[in-house]
Write a protein that holds these residues in place. Sequence first.
Motif, mmCIF file in Angstrom:
data_model
loop_
_atom_site.group_PDB
_atom_site.id
_atom_site.type_symbol
_atom_site.label_atom_id
_atom_site.label_comp_id
_atom_site.label_asym_id
_atom_site.label_seq_id
_atom_site.Cartn_x
_atom_site.Cartn_y
_atom_site.Cartn_z
ATOM 1 N N LYS A 131 0.814 -1.213 0.000
ATOM 2 C CA LYS A 131 0.000 0.000 0.000
ATOM 3 C C LYS A 131 0.850 1.268 0.000
ATOM 4 N N VAL A 132 2.077 1.192 0.540
ATOM 5 C CA VAL A 132 2.945 2.373 0.515
ATOM 6 C C VAL A 132 3.176 2.815 -0.922
ATOM 7 N N PHE A 133 3.544 1.850 -1.758
ATOM 8 C CA PHE A 133 3.915 2.187 -3.129
ATOM 9 C C PHE A 133 2.687 2.569 -3.962
ATOM 10 N N SER A 134 1.588 1.867 -3.757
ATOM 11 C CA SER A 134 0.392 2.211 -4.529
ATOM 12 C C SER A 134 -0.166 3.558 -4.091
ATOM 13 N N GLY A 135 -0.137 3.851 -2.801
ATOM 14 C CA GLY A 135 -0.624 5.143 -2.319
ATOM 15 C C GLY A 135 0.217 6.290 -2.825
ATOM 16 N N THR A 136 1.552 6.112 -2.744
ATOM 17 C CA THR A 136 2.448 7.150 -3.246
ATOM 18 C C THR A 136 2.274 7.349 -4.742
ATOM 19 N N LEU A 137 2.157 6.240 -5.489
ATOM 20 C CA LEU A 137 1.990 6.341 -6.939
ATOM 21 C C LEU A 137 0.679 7.033 -7.297
ATOM 22 N N GLY A 170 0.068 9.021 2.737
ATOM 23 C CA GLY A 170 -0.236 8.899 4.160
ATOM 24 C C GLY A 170 -0.852 7.551 4.496
ATOM 25 N N PHE A 171 -1.836 7.122 3.699
ATOM 26 C CA PHE A 171 -2.409 5.796 3.918
ATOM 27 C C PHE A 171 -1.361 4.708 3.697
ATOM 28 N N GLY A 172 -0.478 4.925 2.719
ATOM 29 C CA GLY A 172 0.544 3.923 2.435
ATOM 30 C C GLY A 172 1.496 3.711 3.588
ATOM 31 N N PHE A 173 2.052 4.788 4.150
ATOM 32 C CA PHE A 173 2.975 4.639 5.268
ATOM 33 C C PHE A 173 2.278 4.096 6.515
ATOM 34 N N PHE A 174 1.049 4.524 6.732
ATOM 35 C CA PHE A 174 0.277 3.972 7.855
ATOM 36 C C PHE A 174 0.203 2.454 7.736
ATOM 37 N N ASN A 175 -0.083 1.970 6.539
ATOM 38 C CA ASN A 175 -0.242 0.532 6.359
ATOM 39 C C ASN A 175 1.089 -0.207 6.289
ATOM 40 N N LEU A 176 2.169 0.475 5.895
ATOM 41 C CA LEU A 176 3.486 -0.147 5.963
ATOM 42 C C LEU A 176 3.836 -0.511 7.401
ATOM 43 N N VAL A 177 3.691 0.445 8.296
ATOM 44 C CA VAL A 177 4.023 0.200 9.696
ATOM 45 C C VAL A 177 3.078 -0.843 10.289
ATOM 46 N N SER A 178 1.801 -0.752 9.951
ATOM 47 C CA SER A 178 0.843 -1.742 10.437
ATOM 48 C C SER A 178 1.149 -3.126 9.864
#
Length: 399
Positions: free
Chosen positions: A68-74, A343-351
């Motif tokens: 999700k980090v990469f898809s959110g950032t993209l 923001g959603f991507g990094f949130f889900n990376l840590v989770s």
Amino acid sequence: MKQSGSRPVWRQIPGSVWALGCVSMLMDISSEMIHSLLPLFMATVLHASSLSIGLIEGAAEATALIVKVFSGTLSDYLGKRKSLALLGYSLGALTKPLFAVAASVDMVLSARLLDRVGKGMRGAPRDALVADVTPVEIRGAAFGLRQSLDTVGSFLGPLLAVGLMLAWANDFRAVFWVAVIPAALSVAMLFFGVQEPANLARAKRGNPIRRRNLRRLGREYWWVVMVGAVFTLARFSEAFLVLRAQQGGIGIAWVPLVMVAMNIVYSATAYPFGRLSDRMPHRTLLAWGLLVLVGADLILAASARWEAMLAGVGLWGLHMGMTQGLLAKMVADTAPDDLRGTGFGFFNLVSGVAMLLASVLAGLLWDRAGAAATFHAGAGFCLLALALLLVRRMGGRER
């Protein structure tokens, strides 16, 4: 529920949010038809250990959250959230047949990882798209509605699995083949039913992960990320709820009803609590959600009898309804508009990292110390999260 001088809140929620909820529902019907049976399939047909199941579940869910980090950032960079979500849902649909033909634990692992890559690709763009199309004053209600519709699929899927297992004499693979149908319908619904804001693609875009941009994700946002990670540690993979039900002597065909019970409560409560999150202090609602999860863990640790299972998974579902839409709203509220996908991507990376650790720990405790130790550890992490909330409340603003 109405706002003063306006239509009911549910009627103000944009049509694309309703469509995204239906897309999630159809894919969840497909996924849960498989996932509600998969731990038993691995344990009874493929003879996998509890540790192996924990590793597979943890790796799969962590993969989804990390992608999700990469898809959110993209999605922030391109300004095209629907296209990435469509790609993710399509990949998820294409992996469903792999479960039906899996002949080894390694094949299940491969199928799970590919399936969860698809989930990771669609998750952050979809959540960011919900925030993009929804007025801020009803954002909690919108996230709650999407989560509620999503969770309808989470209990319809296991119900279908139970009915088909009874009708087809516990034929796991036949049930897995049927799951392909709602997955394909989900992709079609997204393609035809969801409209992306035109101004999103036209806006000038920069690199979201440049240091200057990342500094704009402020302290409040990173606090939400930290809270989300501790919540994930406290709530390991739901595969262990299925295994706990089997310990209580429930027949294999009936075990998915455990997930049905949990998801009925989750679906029924996600929208009301999402709506409530628009009007009450976030930390207060999070704290109550954690106390409910402590109760669920203690009940499930004490007994595997069906009465205890019903109470425990009901409280587990209530906790999910109270907290999951709220955490999504908190991410949307604390991340800048043009960095929302990131923001959603990094949130889900840590989770995701927390999910992997939690599921591996749960599997180890289960194999070496028993089921009760697994649920007692979950309760301990809940208390850690409560302490974090208390410290934050004493040192800062309530919201």
